[in-house]
Write an enzyme that holds these catalytic residues in place. Structure first.
Site, short mmCIF file in Angstrom:
data_model
loop_
_atom_site.label_atom_id
_atom_site.label_comp_id
_atom_site.label_asym_id
_atom_site.label_seq_id
_atom_site.Cartn_x
_atom_site.Cartn_y
_atom_site.Cartn_z
N ALA A 1 94.26 8.61 72.24
CA ALA A 1 95.51 8.27 71.58
C ALA A 1 95.79 9.25 70.43
CB ALA A 1 95.45 6.83 71.05
N HIS B 1 96.13 -0.33 74.11
CA HIS B 1 95.77 -1.58 74.76
C HIS B 1 96.92 -2.61 74.74
CE1 HIS B 1 91.97 0.23 75.17
NE2 HIS B 1 91.47 -0.08 74.00
#
Length: 281
Positions: free
Chosen positions: A109, A152
């Site tokens: 990320a 997530h």
């Protein structure tokens, strides 16, 4: 066999069968449940467990001791990290000089964020603050930081915190490269029988697909008060055909990400053949 992976639904879904002795011939697992920042650190410490779930961004530092396995990880489309802010805006230049929270300095990320910011944020962002991913949205909501990079299930829950989407880095990566988004990798020590481990993981994935209800209690126990609906959405997003087999398309995406990051000096350069090599030599 010692293994470390996150308590997130996609990981517990993938490893449920193996963790519960449902894979014939597979050794008993000694499991450490840990945030991705911790597993990334274990991978590069030289003292990590036999098998690990890590960020693809941490892979270049781990390849001397560990091999990338072609299964068990998270890679796909429409599943990238998000940049969130408290105020509604679609102008990334507003991040110039601001404080941004990220889940790990070696997370995929954050790697995608740095590649994106080099294009979209003139002058660069200000301070980067590393914190567990479940703390990021409350910190943005409470004004402790200016923006948060989330992963997530935050893709589904960020409106509950009154937050707004500034950028979907997965969409940016796909539009920029037309490639899959590599997120989480499964690695194993090169000294082990990698073919056997690959087989056990694939059997565990297949068992999860064939018996989706069996793992629900285990998944929810580790899902930090997440609802079944959010947990299932999380699994549907991150567990796909590439979890069973990376294939050429998966390897191409992984190498493209790491090669581009290496060209910008963000990670060590990775040899494509070493990336695909799974033998102890």
């Amino acid at each position: 066999m010692k293994i470390a992976f996150s308590p997130c639904p996609n990981d517990t879904f993938v490893f449920h069968a193996w963790a519960h002795g449902l894979i014939p011939g597979a050794p008993k697992l000694d499991i450490t449940y840990a945030d991705i920042d911790i597993t990334n650190g274990l991978a590069v410490s030289g003292e990590g467990p036999d098998v690990l779930k890590i960020s693809y961004a941490a892979l270049p530092w781990a390849l001397s001791d560990y091999a990338l396995l072609p299964c068990g990880g998270a890679l796909g489309r429409g599943c990238g990290p998000l940049v969130l802010t408290k105020t509604k805006s679609n102008d990334p230049t507003g991040l110039t000089g601001k404080r941004v929270a990220v889940p790990s300095e070696r997370s995929t990320a954050y790697l995608l964020f740095r590649l994106w910011a080099s294009q979209q944020v003139p002058g660069g962002v200000g301070e980067i603050v590393v914190m567990p991913f479940h703390e990021i949205m409350p910190a943005v909501r409470d004004g402790k930081i200016d923006a948060g990079l989330v992963i997530h299930e935050a893709r589904f829950t960020y409106p509950d915190f009154g937050l707004h989407l500034l950028a979907d880095l997965g969409s940016w990566w796909e539009a920029d490269t037309n490639l899959l988004i590599p997120l989480g990798a499964i690695i194993a020590k090169r000294s082990l029988d990698l073919e056997e481990i690959t087989g056990w993981i694939r059997q565990s994935v297949q068992y999860a697909w064939d018996h989706p209800k069996v793992s629900e209690e285990y998944i929810l126990h580790h899902a930090q008060e997440m609802s079944l609906e959010v947990a299932q959405a999380h699994i549907n997003l991150y567990v796909n055909d590439f979890t069973l087999n990376l294939g050429d398309e998966g390897y191409e995406a992984v190498f493209a990400l790491l090669n581009r990051a290496a060209e910008e000096g963000l990670v060590p350069k990775v040899d494509y053949e070493k990336l695909k090599a799974r033998a102890s030599n």
